[in-house]
Design an enzyme around this catalytic site. Structure first.
Site, PDB file in Angstrom:
ATOM      1  N   LYS A  19     -81.087 -11.788  82.901  1.00  0.00           N
ATOM      2  CA  LYS A  19     -80.636 -12.419  81.656  1.00  0.00           C
ATOM      3  C   LYS A  19     -81.611 -12.073  80.539  1.00  0.00           C
ATOM      4  O   LYS A  19     -82.814 -12.325  80.648  1.00  0.00           O
ATOM      5  CB  LYS A  19     -80.617 -13.929  81.865  1.00  0.00           C
ATOM      6  CG  LYS A  19     -79.411 -14.633  81.330  1.00  0.00           C
ATOM      7  CD  LYS A  19     -79.497 -16.086  81.729  1.00  0.00           C
ATOM      8  CE  LYS A  19     -78.366 -16.883  81.190  1.00  0.00           C
ATOM      9  NZ  LYS A  19     -78.589 -18.301  81.425  1.00  0.00           N
TER      10      LYS A  19
HETATM   11  C1  E4P Z   1     -75.921 -20.211  80.262  1.00  0.00           C
HETATM   12  O1  E4P Z   1     -76.193 -19.204  80.832  1.00  0.00           O
HETATM   13  C2  E4P Z   1     -76.882 -21.279  79.919  1.00  0.00           C
HETATM   14  O2  E4P Z   1     -77.738 -21.437  81.020  1.00  0.00           O
HETATM   15  C3  E4P Z   1     -76.229 -22.601  79.691  1.00  0.00           C
HETATM   16  O3  E4P Z   1     -74.841 -22.530  79.782  1.00  0.00           O
HETATM   17  C4  E4P Z   1     -76.753 -23.383  78.541  1.00  0.00           C
HETATM   18  O4  E4P Z   1     -76.084 -24.609  78.509  1.00  0.00           O
HETATM   19  P1  E4P Z   1     -76.587 -25.834  77.622  1.00  0.00           P
HETATM   20  O5  E4P Z   1     -76.289 -25.535  76.208  1.00  0.00           O
HETATM   21  O6  E4P Z   1     -75.790 -27.002  78.125  1.00  0.00           O
HETATM   22  O7  E4P Z   1     -78.058 -25.974  77.879  1.00  0.00           O
END
Ligand code: E4P
Length: 224
Positions: free
Chosen positions: A83
């Site tokens: 990522k």
């Molecule tokens: C995605 O890859 C992120 O880890 C995640 O969806 C972030 O979500 P949040 O905005 O609820 O922290």
């Protein structure tokens, strides 16, 4: 449509995997921090439980650091997807890792043009954060609609991974728009299972079944 779980919690992942419905997992540094375990160990364990992509995020913010970290993460397990945040230094890192055959999920996407650029440098996934846009009174799902539309115009091998999902409506809308993947907290996956009419209907069926005399309930007892 693929369902990913947005968590680093092993119990949640184990349970969803046991249902046979889990296609992958996304983690981020905040989710990892909550678990209080060694990062590499956690990613390895998740990869063993899930037969699909497991996103593990780099924390470097310079190109060389992101490439090195990405390669190290990819060595942990073949299921790892690296990522990378969509920042300027991340763009060449996505290109380089993708060219090496390492799948990349470009994260923190808040505009359709960011998604387009990520696709152009070979990202396997782009992650628009819908909940965080909704939080500031912007329409998160409208962003997903624009990205799906743009990707439909071209021939990218990039999947739209709807992230920051906060409720089942986000998943429903993502499916209606044709997004390839939605990642969700375990709570949202559970919420999607339940419907009061299903529970009421089953209760009534079982009550009526009890009214049937026992000798009439088995196939062998059926009298013609
Ligand atoms: C995605 O890859 C992120 O880890 C995640 O969806 C972030 O979500 P949040 O905005 O609820 O922290």
């Amino acid at each position: 449509m693929k369902f990913f779980l947005d968590t680093a919690n092993l119990d949640e992942i184990r349970e969803a995997a046991s249902w046979g419905i889990l296609d992958g997992v996304t983690t981020n540094p905040s989710l990892v921090q909550k678990e209080g375990k060694t990062f590499q160990w956690l990613i390895e364990e998740i990869c063993r439980m899930v037969n699909g992509p497991v996103s593990a995020e780099v924390v470097s913010t310079d190109t060389a650091g992101m490439i090195q970290e990405g390669q190290d993460l990819a060595h942990i397990h073949p299921h790892v997807t690296v990522k990378i945040p969509f920042i300027k230094a991340g763009i060449p890192a996505v290109r380089r890792l993708s060219e090496k055959g390492i799948p990349v999920n470009v994260t923190l996407i808040f505009s359709p043009l960011q998604a387009l650029m990520a696709a152009k440098v070979g990202a396997s996934f782009v992650s628009p954060f819908v909940g965080r846009l909704d939080d500031i009174a912007h329409d998160g799902m409208a962003l997903v609609g624009q990205i799906v539309e743009i990707f439909g115009n071209y021939d990218f091998n990039t999947e739209v991974l709807v992230a920051s999902c906060r409720n089942p409506l986000h998943i429903l809308e993502a499916a209606r728009m044709g997004a390839g993947v939605a990642t969700m907290p375990f709570k949202v996956l559970e919420q999607m299972i339940h419907h009061p009419l299903t529970d009421l209907g089953l209760k009534k069926f079982l009550e009526d079944w009890e009214k049937i005399p026992k000798e009439l309930r088995t196939a062998s007892a059926v009298k013609v």
